[in-house]
Scaffold this motif. Structure first.
Motif, PDB file in Angstrom:
ATOM      1  N   GLY A 117       0.887  -1.202  -0.009  1.00  0.00           N
ATOM      2  CA  GLY A 117      -0.179   0.172   0.050  1.00  0.00           C
ATOM      3  C   GLY A 117       0.935   1.409   0.017  1.00  0.00           C
ATOM      4  N   ARG A 118       0.455   2.201  -0.747  1.00  0.00           N
ATOM      5  CA  ARG A 118       1.515   3.460  -0.845  1.00  0.00           C
ATOM      6  C   ARG A 118       1.063   4.310   0.288  1.00  0.00           C
ATOM      7  N   ARG A 119       1.535   4.023   1.626  1.00  0.00           N
ATOM      8  CA  ARG A 119       1.366   4.862   2.681  1.00  0.00           C
ATOM      9  C   ARG A 119       2.720   5.364   3.142  1.00  0.00           C
ATOM     10  N   ALA A 120       2.699   6.607   3.932  1.00  0.00           N
ATOM     11  CA  ALA A 120       3.871   7.279   4.306  1.00  0.00           C
ATOM     12  C   ALA A 120       4.211   6.759   5.440  1.00  0.00           C
ATOM     13  N   LEU A 121       5.774   6.863   5.700  1.00  0.00           N
ATOM     14  CA  LEU A 121       6.263   6.245   6.958  1.00  0.00           C
ATOM     15  C   LEU A 121       5.806   7.412   8.157  1.00  0.00           C
ATOM     16  N   THR A 122       6.061   6.703   9.238  1.00  0.00           N
ATOM     17  CA  THR A 122       5.837   7.625  10.643  1.00  0.00           C
ATOM     18  C   THR A 122       7.228   7.512  11.165  1.00  0.00           C
ATOM     19  N   PHE A 123       7.630   8.800  11.508  1.00  0.00           N
ATOM     20  CA  PHE A 123       9.091   8.895  12.064  1.00  0.00           C
ATOM     21  C   PHE A 123       9.215   9.182  13.339  1.00  0.00           C
ATOM     22  N   GLY A 124      10.203   8.635  14.030  1.00  0.00           N
ATOM     23  CA  GLY A 124      10.275   9.070  15.409  1.00  0.00           C
ATOM     24  C   GLY A 124      11.052  10.321  15.426  1.00  0.00           C
ATOM     25  N   SER A 125      11.087  10.968  16.627  1.00  0.00           N
ATOM     26  CA  SER A 125      11.630  12.300  16.805  1.00  0.00           C
ATOM     27  C   SER A 125      12.909  12.565  16.713  1.00  0.00           C
ATOM     28  N   GLY A 126      13.636  11.586  16.247  1.00  0.00           N
ATOM     29  CA  GLY A 126      15.058  11.664  15.909  1.00  0.00           C
ATOM     30  C   GLY A 126      16.156  11.709  17.353  1.00  0.00           C
ATOM     31  N   THR A 127      17.362  11.404  17.077  1.00  0.00           N
ATOM     32  CA  THR A 127      18.506  11.186  18.132  1.00  0.00           C
ATOM     33  C   THR A 127      19.657  11.997  17.170  1.00  0.00           C
ATOM     34  N   ARG A 128      19.947  13.041  18.176  1.00  0.00           N
ATOM     35  CA  ARG A 128      21.079  13.749  17.434  1.00  0.00           C
ATOM     36  C   ARG A 128      22.471  13.221  18.109  1.00  0.00           C
ATOM     37  N   LEU A 129      23.505  12.836  17.353  1.00  0.00           N
ATOM     38  CA  LEU A 129      24.679  12.134  17.715  1.00  0.00           C
ATOM     39  C   LEU A 129      25.738  13.263  17.410  1.00  0.00           C
ATOM     40  N   GLN A 130      26.296  13.547  18.607  1.00  0.00           N
ATOM     41  CA  GLN A 130      27.499  14.085  18.531  1.00  0.00           C
ATOM     42  C   GLN A 130      28.830  12.973  18.833  1.00  0.00           C
ATOM     43  N   SER A 148       8.935  12.381  -0.820  1.00  0.00           N
ATOM     44  CA  SER A 148       9.338  10.887  -1.229  1.00  0.00           C
ATOM     45  C   SER A 148       8.355  10.208  -1.868  1.00  0.00           C
ATOM     46  N   ALA A 149       8.885   9.277  -2.622  1.00  0.00           N
ATOM     47  CA  ALA A 149       8.091   8.465  -3.803  1.00  0.00           C
ATOM     48  C   ALA A 149       8.654   7.108  -3.902  1.00  0.00           C
ATOM     49  N   SER A 150       7.738   6.305  -4.155  1.00  0.00           N
ATOM     50  CA  SER A 150       8.214   4.689  -4.356  1.00  0.00           C
ATOM     51  C   SER A 150       7.754   4.487  -5.621  1.00  0.00           C
ATOM     52  N   PRO A 151       8.534   3.594  -6.283  1.00  0.00           N
ATOM     53  CA  PRO A 151       8.383   3.057  -7.853  1.00  0.00           C
ATOM     54  C   PRO A 151       7.167   2.138  -7.862  1.00  0.00           C
ATOM     55  N   GLY A 152       6.862   1.591  -6.946  1.00  0.00           N
ATOM     56  CA  GLY A 152       5.808   0.197  -6.779  1.00  0.00           C
ATOM     57  C   GLY A 152       4.880   0.390  -5.758  1.00  0.00           C
ATOM     58  N   ALA A 153       4.254  -0.562  -5.709  1.00  0.00           N
ATOM     59  CA  ALA A 153       3.084  -0.594  -4.714  1.00  0.00           C
ATOM     60  C   ALA A 153       3.909  -1.045  -3.388  1.00  0.00           C
ATOM     61  N   VAL A 154       5.059  -1.496  -3.235  1.00  0.00           N
ATOM     62  CA  VAL A 154       5.594  -1.938  -2.193  1.00  0.00           C
ATOM     63  C   VAL A 154       6.597  -0.970  -1.683  1.00  0.00           C
ATOM     64  N   ASN A 155       6.408  -0.639  -0.494  1.00  0.00           N
ATOM     65  CA  ASN A 155       7.367   0.399   0.143  1.00  0.00           C
ATOM     66  C   ASN A 155       8.887  -0.054   0.274  1.00  0.00           C
ATOM     67  N   GLU A 156       8.990  -1.217   0.025  1.00  0.00           N
ATOM     68  CA  GLU A 156      10.635  -1.554   0.027  1.00  0.00           C
ATOM     69  C   GLU A 156      11.476  -0.609  -0.513  1.00  0.00           C
ATOM     70  N   LYS A 157      11.210  -0.008  -1.720  1.00  0.00           N
ATOM     71  CA  LYS A 157      11.958   1.123  -2.094  1.00  0.00           C
ATOM     72  C   LYS A 157      11.343   2.213  -2.241  1.00  0.00           C
ATOM     73  N   LEU A 158      11.820   2.995  -1.320  1.00  0.00           N
ATOM     74  CA  LEU A 158      11.088   4.373  -1.221  1.00  0.00           C
ATOM     75  C   LEU A 158      12.127   5.393  -0.948  1.00  0.00           C
ATOM     76  N   PHE A 159      12.190   6.386  -1.896  1.00  0.00           N
ATOM     77  CA  PHE A 159      13.097   7.395  -2.097  1.00  0.00           C
ATOM     78  C   PHE A 159      12.938   8.774  -1.633  1.00  0.00           C
ATOM     79  N   PHE A 160      13.730   9.464  -1.105  1.00  0.00           N
ATOM     80  CA  PHE A 160      13.311  10.769  -0.539  1.00  0.00           C
ATOM     81  C   PHE A 160      14.187  11.885  -1.509  1.00  0.00           C
ATOM     82  N   GLY A 161      13.512  12.932  -1.645  1.00  0.00           N
ATOM     83  CA  GLY A 161      14.161  14.119  -2.228  1.00  0.00           C
ATOM     84  C   GLY A 161      15.277  14.942  -1.430  1.00  0.00           C
ATOM     85  N   SER A 162      16.078  15.542  -1.631  1.00  0.00           N
ATOM     86  CA  SER A 162      16.915  15.943  -0.827  1.00  0.00           C
ATOM     87  C   SER A 162      16.553  17.435  -0.063  1.00  0.00           C
ATOM     88  N   GLY A 163      15.169  17.608  -0.120  1.00  0.00           N
ATOM     89  CA  GLY A 163      14.624  18.726   0.790  1.00  0.00           C
ATOM     90  C   GLY A 163      14.563  20.102   0.236  1.00  0.00           C
TER      91      GLY A 163
END
Lengths: 114, 116
Positions: free
Chosen positions: A98-111, B95-110
């Motif tokens: 499914g083309r669903r977005a990821l959910t991210f954690g708040s991050g850890t800054r490493l020094q 971000s975008a994925s080339p298929g229906a599977v999120n195994e390959k997910l790519f992000f822009g540089s922002g």
């Protein structure tokens, strides 16, 4: 709803020391787990990902992570940290299909101290 | 490997103007792209899901009229920040994925947006 917790906001280690960044997730199905690294003002670089199979995943730059279902954890490790590893690290969880977005954690800054 | 290109990487604009950010999948078709927002020293928060040929799906709390998303082709999604204000200053990543599977997910540089 899925969520990711990174308990450590900021970690400082000495160069050459080992590193472990913690990540706990909450997800209703089989999770798809990621670790990303971000340098200031930059986009995300994928370090490694886990979907299935071997629970110890090897990534780039000498990083590895271990998926522990019983603990709902996906901690990132590196045996010897380099100064260039200083950055922000994000753990993320998502669905495999499914083309669903990821959910991210708040991050850890490493020094990294010399 | 697959690449997602995001442009511009940095933009400074005056308050009240509109800014368009482009996200392109360079060597694959992406029927779905995602737009995230990141405030300084914070995590990435999903703003919206961009669907080719249809309306975007916005997350709760994201103003549809302020953040216009257009996914006119299989390789391009745009985010337009309309009537920008200083509080819209942020880092935007797609971000975008080339298929229906999120195994390959790519992000822009922002894109770092600064509104004066």
């Amino acid at each position: 709803a899925q969520s990711v917790t990174q308990p450590d906001i900021h970690i400082t280690v000495s160069e050459g020391a080992s590193l472990e960044l913690r990540c706990n997730y909450s997800y209703g199905a089989t999770p798809y787990l990621f670790w990303y690294v971000q340098s200031p003002g930059q986009g995300l670089q994928l370090l490694l990902k886990y979907f299935s199979g071997d629970t110890l995943v090897q990534g780039i730059k000498g990083f590895e992570a271990e998926f522990k279902r019983s603990q709902s954890s996906f901690n990132l490790r590196k045996p010897s940290v380099h100064w260039s590893d200083a950055a922000e690290y994000f753990c993320a969880v998502g669905a495999y299909t499914g083309r669903r977005a990821l959910t991210f954690g708040s991050g850890t800054r490493l020094q990294v101290q010399p | 490997g697959a690449v997602v290109s995001q442009h511009p990487s940095r933009v400074i604009c005056k308050s009240g103007t509109s800014v368009k950010i482009e996200c392109r999948s360079l060597d694959f078709q992406a029927t779905t792209m995602f737009w995230y927002r990141q405030f300084p020293k914070q995590s990435l928060m999903l703003m919206a899901t961009s669907n080719e040929g249809s309306k975007a799906t916005y997350e709760q709390g994201v103003e549809k009229d302020k953040f216009l998303i257009n996914h006119a082709s299989l390789t391009l999604s745009t985010l337009t920040v309309t009537s920008a204000h200083p509080e819209d200053s942020s880092f935007y990543i797609c971000s975008a994925s080339p298929g229906a599977v999120n195994e390959k997910l790519f992000f822009g540089s922002g894109t770092q947006l600064s509104v004066l």
